[in-house]
Design a protein around this motif. Sequence first.
Motif: not given
Length: 283
Positions: A148-177
């Motif tokens: 479990x811990x290895x699976x979650x760690x590897x997937x979250x590493x990919x999520x961090x890489x992809x989120x940082x590669x794409x970036x986050x538009x804060x005001x667009x994100x604030x439109x969500x709940x």
Amino acid sequence: MEKLQLESWSRHASYATNVYPKIQRLLAEYKLRVIALNPSRSSEFVKRELEQISAGVAERLGLTGADTPSVVYTDPATALILARSQTGQLEFPKDHVNFRMSIYLGRMVQNPLLETAIVLNMDGPKITSKARALRKLNLHRMQSAAPDDLLVQRVEEVLVDEVCRIGVDLNLLLNLRPQRALPVLQYVCGLGLNRAGQILSEGAARQGFTNRSLLSDFLPPSVYRNVSGFLAIRAAHFDPSVLHYGLAKSESQIRWAEPEDYLRFHPLDATYVISIAVFIACP
């Protein structure tokens, strides 16, 4: 081969009689822009058929460019998990599971990274809860063998890489709940769950962010320095007609931020970048 060919033509005849006319009607009636198709053995054949139908409807209605319906591959597993989950039941308590799945499928087409982060965190922050959610997704044929811990760690590493590669538009994100915005914002490198929640709270209290330097008012200097390069501020997203909660109470708040706040270079380097741009433009 003969059996597969007969099966394909049999399926084609069934689709042509029962499915394709309904799709034509929906495309024409609602002017849909996207058809989500589940990847499968015969999906290439069906995709070509749907593209021909979409082109015919677009020509008949005089649609061009971005208004022309497109066919995209979308794995329905994530949408189905969300539709059957407690998260889906709380968000759409009066709707049937098939209706909820249609909504989540549309969201997957729009932002698969956001929906994947939501699935991963929908049962809470514990490793066992995240692993249980991940095992419902067909991410890798060997994922069942990983602890479990290895699976979650590897997937979250990919999520961090992809989120940082794409970036986050804060005001667009604030439109969500907040429940939908928090899961993806926490994967900005250097933030984490608590700091991401702090940004969302501050953004709601300030009715959105007009420039990136506002983050330094409440984030520690080290955190601001680490995360601000991955966060974009585009004030044009202050649109009260589409917001779920209180941003941009008046038109005076709908204005552009500094241009560099939506570019990918670090704000601490803004002076140097602008100087270089001026030098190139006016040698």
